[in-house]
Design a protein around this motif. Structure first.
Motif, short mmCIF file in Angstrom:
data_model
loop_
_atom_site.label_atom_id
_atom_site.label_comp_id
_atom_site.label_asym_id
_atom_site.label_seq_id
_atom_site.Cartn_x
_atom_site.Cartn_y
_atom_site.Cartn_z
N ALA A 95 0.84 -1.20 0.00
CA ALA A 95 0.00 0.00 0.00
C ALA A 95 0.88 1.25 0.00
O ALA A 95 1.97 1.26 0.55
CB ALA A 95 -0.91 0.01 1.21
N ALA A 96 0.39 2.28 -0.66
CA ALA A 96 1.11 3.55 -0.70
C ALA A 96 0.13 4.66 -0.39
O ALA A 96 -1.07 4.52 -0.62
CB ALA A 96 1.73 3.76 -2.08
N GLY A 97 0.63 5.76 0.12
CA GLY A 97 -0.25 6.89 0.37
C GLY A 97 0.39 7.92 1.27
O GLY A 97 1.44 7.70 1.87
N ASN A 98 -0.26 9.08 1.33
CA ASN A 98 0.20 10.17 2.17
C ASN A 98 -1.00 11.02 2.57
O ASN A 98 -1.77 11.45 1.72
CB ASN A 98 1.22 11.03 1.41
CG ASN A 98 1.79 12.11 2.28
OD1 ASN A 98 2.05 11.91 3.46
ND2 ASN A 98 2.00 13.27 1.70
N VAL A 99 -1.15 11.22 3.87
CA VAL A 99 -2.17 12.13 4.37
C VAL A 99 -1.50 13.50 4.45
O VAL A 99 -0.61 13.71 5.27
CB VAL A 99 -2.71 11.68 5.76
CG1 VAL A 99 -3.72 12.68 6.28
CG2 VAL A 99 -3.30 10.29 5.65
N GLU A 100 -1.92 14.41 3.60
CA GLU A 100 -1.28 15.72 3.51
C GLU A 100 -1.87 16.72 4.49
O GLU A 100 -1.19 17.63 4.93
CB GLU A 100 -1.37 16.23 2.07
CG GLU A 100 -0.58 15.34 1.12
CD GLU A 100 -0.93 15.53 -0.33
OE1 GLU A 100 -1.98 16.13 -0.66
OE2 GLU A 100 -0.13 15.07 -1.18
N SER A 101 -3.15 16.55 4.80
CA SER A 101 -3.84 17.46 5.70
C SER A 101 -4.93 16.68 6.42
O SER A 101 -5.62 15.87 5.81
CB SER A 101 -4.45 18.60 4.86
OG SER A 101 -5.45 19.28 5.56
N ALA A 102 -5.06 16.92 7.72
CA ALA A 102 -6.09 16.22 8.48
C ALA A 102 -6.49 17.02 9.71
O ALA A 102 -5.64 17.64 10.36
CB ALA A 102 -5.61 14.84 8.90
N SER A 103 -7.77 17.01 9.99
CA SER A 103 -8.32 17.59 11.22
C SER A 103 -9.49 16.70 11.63
O SER A 103 -9.75 15.68 10.99
CB SER A 103 -8.79 19.02 10.97
OG SER A 103 -9.96 19.03 10.18
N LYS A 104 -10.20 17.10 12.67
CA LYS A 104 -11.34 16.30 13.12
C LYS A 104 -12.47 16.28 12.09
O LYS A 104 -13.36 15.44 12.16
CB LYS A 104 -11.88 16.83 14.44
CG LYS A 104 -10.90 16.71 15.59
CD LYS A 104 -11.45 17.30 16.85
CE LYS A 104 -11.60 18.79 16.67
NZ LYS A 104 -11.73 19.56 17.89
N SER A 105 -12.44 17.20 11.14
CA SER A 105 -13.55 17.28 10.19
C SER A 105 -13.10 17.37 8.73
O SER A 105 -13.88 17.74 7.86
CB SER A 105 -14.42 18.50 10.53
OG SER A 105 -13.64 19.67 10.48
N HIS A 106 -11.84 16.99 8.47
CA HIS A 106 -11.33 17.09 7.10
C HIS A 106 -10.11 16.19 6.94
O HIS A 106 -9.35 15.98 7.88
CB HIS A 106 -10.92 18.54 6.80
CG HIS A 106 -10.24 18.70 5.48
ND1 HIS A 106 -8.87 18.75 5.36
CD2 HIS A 106 -10.71 18.79 4.23
CE1 HIS A 106 -8.55 18.89 4.08
NE2 HIS A 106 -9.65 18.92 3.39
N MET A 107 -9.91 15.68 5.72
CA MET A 107 -8.65 15.02 5.39
C MET A 107 -8.43 15.10 3.88
O MET A 107 -9.38 15.14 3.10
CB MET A 107 -8.61 13.57 5.88
CG MET A 107 -9.54 12.62 5.20
SD MET A 107 -9.21 10.93 5.76
CE MET A 107 -10.84 10.25 5.70
N SER A 108 -7.16 15.15 3.50
CA SER A 108 -6.81 15.15 2.08
C SER A 108 -5.44 14.51 1.90
O SER A 108 -4.64 14.45 2.84
CB SER A 108 -6.81 16.58 1.51
OG SER A 108 -5.79 17.34 2.12
N GLY A 109 -5.20 14.00 0.70
CA GLY A 109 -3.94 13.34 0.38
C GLY A 109 -4.13 12.38 -0.77
O GLY A 109 -4.95 12.63 -1.66
N TRP A 110 -3.40 11.29 -0.75
CA TRP A 110 -3.52 10.27 -1.80
C TRP A 110 -3.25 8.90 -1.20
O TRP A 110 -2.56 8.78 -0.19
CB TRP A 110 -2.59 10.56 -2.98
CG TRP A 110 -1.13 10.55 -2.64
CD1 TRP A 110 -0.37 11.59 -2.20
CD2 TRP A 110 -0.25 9.43 -2.73
NE1 TRP A 110 0.91 11.19 -2.00
CE2 TRP A 110 1.03 9.86 -2.31
CE3 TRP A 110 -0.41 8.10 -3.11
CZ2 TRP A 110 2.14 9.02 -2.27
CZ3 TRP A 110 0.70 7.26 -3.07
CH2 TRP A 110 1.96 7.72 -2.66
N ALA A 111 -3.81 7.88 -1.85
CA ALA A 111 -3.63 6.50 -1.39
C ALA A 111 -3.94 5.54 -2.54
O ALA A 111 -4.74 5.85 -3.42
CB ALA A 111 -4.53 6.21 -0.21
N CYS A 112 -3.29 4.36 -2.49
CA CYS A 112 -3.52 3.35 -3.52
C CYS A 112 -2.90 2.02 -3.09
O CYS A 112 -2.16 1.96 -2.12
CB CYS A 112 -2.90 3.78 -4.84
SG CYS A 112 -1.09 3.95 -4.75
#
Length: 137
Positions: A23-40
């Motif tokens: 598995a690959a991925g990166n969480v670039e931004s995260a809070s209690k009500s948001h997340m962004s990044g990539w995964a595969c």
């Protein structure tokens, strides 16, 4: 016969571990009500799954659909394809506010559930004003 089934079960378990390591991925931004990044999962580069965020006590926080095109470097890390990005926001369930700091974990959900490596983050789930670090006082 029992030894045969045990050998098959062990082989399947080892194969599952080997696939999980891909598995690959990166969480670039995260809070209690948001997340962004990539995964595969590079074994299945065309599959668009989800990323789910859970607290260290097993409670679900939110889900992001993988549905955003990303740059060539992400495509290379994923073994091809372009749709590996995620970006989602939600209203936090008020029952998650327990005035404690929790580690959150991010899981790629595709053909199997795989925790994204190095994605664990400490977040505050409190009513009080958060410190600049985002933790409960």
């Amino acid at each position: 016969m029992k030894k045969f089934f045990l050998a098959v079960a062990i082989a399947c378990g080892i194969a599952g571990i080997a696939q999980s390591a891909q598995a690959a991925g990166n969480v670039e931004s995260a809070s209690k009500s948001h997340m962004s990044g990539w995964a595969c999962d590079p074994n299945f580069p065309g599959y668009q799954g989800q990323v789910m965020m859970y607290r260290d006590d097993g409670l679900w926080i939110g889900t992001a659909q993988i549905n955003i095109a990303r740059e060539a470097a992400v495509s290379n890390a994923c073994g091809g394809g372009t749709i590996h990005g995620f970006n989602a926001s939600w209203d936090l369930d008020p029952s998650l506010i327990d005035n404690k700091n929790h580690y959150v974990h991010f899981w790629y959900i595709g053909g199997q559930e795989i925790e994204l490596t190095s994605s664990r983050r400490l977040m505050g789930f409190c009513n009080a004003v958060l410190s600049p670090s985002g933790l409960c006082p």
